[in-house]
Design an enzyme around this catalytic site. Structure first.
Site, mmCIF file in Angstrom:
data_model
loop_
_atom_site.group_PDB
_atom_site.id
_atom_site.type_symbol
_atom_site.label_atom_id
_atom_site.label_comp_id
_atom_site.label_asym_id
_atom_site.label_seq_id
_atom_site.Cartn_x
_atom_site.Cartn_y
_atom_site.Cartn_z
ATOM 1 N N ASN A 35 0.883 -1.174 0.000
ATOM 2 C CA ASN A 35 0.000 0.000 0.000
ATOM 3 C C ASN A 35 0.915 1.216 0.000
ATOM 4 O O ASN A 35 1.505 1.555 1.026
ATOM 5 C CB ASN A 35 -0.897 -0.022 1.250
ATOM 6 C CG ASN A 35 -1.737 1.240 1.370
ATOM 7 O OD1 ASN A 35 -1.773 2.065 0.450
ATOM 8 N ND2 ASN A 35 -2.395 1.404 2.501
ATOM 9 N N TRP A 36 1.026 1.828 -1.149
ATOM 10 C CA TRP A 36 1.978 2.952 -1.275
ATOM 11 C C TRP A 36 1.488 4.219 -0.586
ATOM 12 O O TRP A 36 2.240 5.157 -0.409
ATOM 13 C CB TRP A 36 2.218 3.269 -2.761
ATOM 14 C CG TRP A 36 2.973 2.229 -3.523
ATOM 15 C CD1 TRP A 36 3.382 1.000 -3.085
ATOM 16 C CD2 TRP A 36 3.416 2.342 -4.882
ATOM 17 N NE1 TRP A 36 4.045 0.339 -4.089
ATOM 18 C CE2 TRP A 36 4.071 1.138 -5.203
ATOM 19 C CE3 TRP A 36 3.312 3.323 -5.862
ATOM 20 C CZ2 TRP A 36 4.637 0.903 -6.455
ATOM 21 C CZ3 TRP A 36 3.858 3.098 -7.106
ATOM 22 C CH2 TRP A 36 4.526 1.899 -7.397
ATOM 23 N N LYS A 37 0.205 4.260 -0.252
ATOM 24 C CA LYS A 37 -0.396 5.471 0.336
ATOM 25 C C LYS A 37 -0.136 6.662 -0.587
ATOM 26 O O LYS A 37 -0.077 6.485 -1.799
ATOM 27 C CB LYS A 37 0.124 5.676 1.761
ATOM 28 C CG LYS A 37 -0.055 4.403 2.602
ATOM 29 C CD LYS A 37 0.147 4.578 4.071
ATOM 30 C CE LYS A 37 -0.097 3.256 4.781
ATOM 31 N NZ LYS A 37 0.045 3.324 6.218
ATOM 32 N N HIS A 50 -9.453 1.564 5.129
ATOM 33 C CA HIS A 50 -8.146 1.695 5.798
ATOM 34 C C HIS A 50 -8.299 2.622 7.002
ATOM 35 O O HIS A 50 -9.074 3.575 6.961
ATOM 36 C CB HIS A 50 -7.116 2.251 4.808
ATOM 37 C CG HIS A 50 -5.719 2.141 5.347
ATOM 38 N ND1 HIS A 50 -5.205 3.042 6.250
ATOM 39 C CD2 HIS A 50 -4.738 1.228 5.125
ATOM 40 C CE1 HIS A 50 -3.969 2.689 6.554
ATOM 41 N NE2 HIS A 50 -3.661 1.587 5.900
ATOM 42 N N SER A 99 3.701 -2.068 10.179
ATOM 43 C CA SER A 99 5.161 -2.175 10.335
ATOM 44 C C SER A 99 5.688 -3.572 9.999
ATOM 45 O O SER A 99 6.640 -4.051 10.618
ATOM 46 C CB SER A 99 5.598 -1.756 11.743
ATOM 47 O OG SER A 99 5.227 -0.411 11.984
ATOM 48 N N GLU A 142 -5.112 -4.652 10.744
ATOM 49 C CA GLU A 142 -4.084 -3.629 10.927
ATOM 50 C C GLU A 142 -4.320 -2.885 12.235
ATOM 51 O O GLU A 142 -5.155 -1.962 12.299
ATOM 52 C CB GLU A 142 -4.137 -2.615 9.777
ATOM 53 C CG GLU A 142 -3.886 -3.226 8.409
ATOM 54 C CD GLU A 142 -3.307 -2.196 7.435
ATOM 55 O OE1 GLU A 142 -2.251 -2.498 6.861
ATOM 56 O OE2 GLU A 142 -3.872 -1.113 7.280
ATOM 57 N N GLU A 168 -6.569 4.959 8.038
ATOM 58 C CA GLU A 168 -6.315 6.375 7.730
ATOM 59 C C GLU A 168 -7.560 7.014 7.117
ATOM 60 O O GLU A 168 -7.831 8.193 7.331
ATOM 61 C CB GLU A 168 -5.098 6.497 6.803
ATOM 62 C CG GLU A 168 -3.806 6.242 7.563
ATOM 63 C CD GLU A 168 -2.691 5.622 6.739
ATOM 64 O OE1 GLU A 168 -2.761 5.651 5.507
ATOM 65 O OE2 GLU A 168 -1.743 5.093 7.355
ATOM 66 N N GLY A 216 2.889 2.474 10.648
ATOM 67 C CA GLY A 216 3.860 3.545 10.459
ATOM 68 C C GLY A 216 4.638 3.903 11.714
ATOM 69 O O GLY A 216 5.309 4.922 11.773
HETATM 70 P P1 13P Z 1 3.236 0.424 7.554
HETATM 71 O O1 13P Z 1 3.717 -0.873 6.968
HETATM 72 O O2 13P Z 1 3.989 1.619 7.037
HETATM 73 O O3 13P Z 1 3.170 0.376 9.047
HETATM 74 O O4 13P Z 1 1.732 0.645 7.039
HETATM 75 C C1 13P Z 1 0.835 -0.381 7.181
HETATM 76 C C2 13P Z 1 -0.403 -0.026 6.456
HETATM 77 O O5 13P Z 1 -1.136 0.868 6.850
HETATM 78 C C3 13P Z 1 -0.709 -0.752 5.209
HETATM 79 O O6 13P Z 1 -1.980 -0.480 4.780
#
Ligand code: 13P
Length: 256
Positions: free
Chosen positions: A13-15, A99, A217, A171, A101, A177
């Site tokens: 997931n590149w965000k 997600h 992570s 998650e 976020e 993150g």
């Molecule tokens: P990280 O791997 O950067 O913690 O992010 C996880 C995530 O939100 C994947 O959707």
């Protein structure tokens, strides 16, 4: 993971990272390292603007393209939004839904997540449904209730015939993150609970066919032990998916 009953899926997931020119370099790197993946399906969930390029570059290989979001309505006057049909037509196979976020910064509710899941399935996209508790909820000892409720809500309008198209990603919000990964026991307990919720609603056969990923992570160091758990069928990778070598190392761990 349990390859006998379900697919192992590693998704990046590149965000909100990677301009189209940066994406080109990263996709070529991922392609060079992951195209031969034997046991696990590899997916890159890229920003909308990178989708046409990703689909083109990955056309003849077994890496799939995913989106990170979509609108819940089919079409119409929703300036700036992207529909499920647009994603499907562009060559997208997976879409991340709910997600944390999006729940946190864009006010997405369980009800909206449920609508998006229905819309994604109707367009023949595979939703990757994200669920997870906050640190406060974990400290209060209500993790399983919270995640169970999210799972039930997301599937409230999903019939047994569509269950195989669903992917879950557990998650924990506090692990995203932060560099703080859930322990193997924590990840396993919650993924196991998600499957128990599925079993209750759809029966054992349906429940065992669903891929349940861990995200938060995950990296090349911890992937192997997390994936060794029977109910952890893959990963949704944020930060580590922005580097082709790190992402490839996780895909390799899933191929062991
Ligand atoms: P990280 O791997 O950067 O913690 O992010 C996880 C995530 O939100 C994947 O959707």
């Amino acid at each position: 993971m349990n390859r006998r009953y379900r697919k192992t899926i590693i998704a990046g997931n590149w965000k909100m990272n990677m301009t189209p020119s940066e994406a080109r370099t990263l996709i070529n790197g991922v392609k060079a390292h992951c195209a031969k993946s034997k046991w696990c399906e590899t997916v890159v969930c890229v920003p909308y603007i990178d989708i046409p390029l990703a689909v083109r570059l990955l056309k003849d290989c077994r890496i799939s393209v995913g989106a990170q979001n979509m609108h819940h309505e089919a079409s119409g006057a929703y300036t700036g939004e992207i529909s499920a049909a647009m994603l499907k037509d562009a060559g997208v196979k997976y879409v991340v839904v709910g997600h944390s976020e999006r729940r946190q910064y864009f006010g997405e509710t369980d009800a909206l997540v449920s609508e998006k899941v229905v819309r994604a399935l109707a367009a023949d996209l595979r939703p990757i449904i994200c669920v997870g508790e906050t640190l406060q909820q974990r400290d209060m000892g209500i993790t399983l209730e919270i995640v169970g409720a999210q799972v039930k809500a997301a599937l409230s309008a999903v019939g047994a015939d569509k269950l195989r198209r669903i992917v879950f990603a557990y998650e924990p919000v506090w692990a995203i993150g932060t560099g703080r990964t859930a322990t193997v026991e924590q990840a396993s307990e919650v993924c196991n609970h998600i499957r128990a919720v599925l079993r209750k609603k759809y029966g054992a056969r349906g429940a065992r066919s669903v891929t349940i990923q861990y995200g938060g992570s995950m990296n090349e160091t911890n992937a192997k032990e997390l994936l060794a758990e029977l109910d952890v069928d893959g990963g949704l990778i944020g930060g580590a998916s922005l580097n082709a070598d790190s992402f490839a190392a996780i895909v390799n761990a899933a191929n062991q």
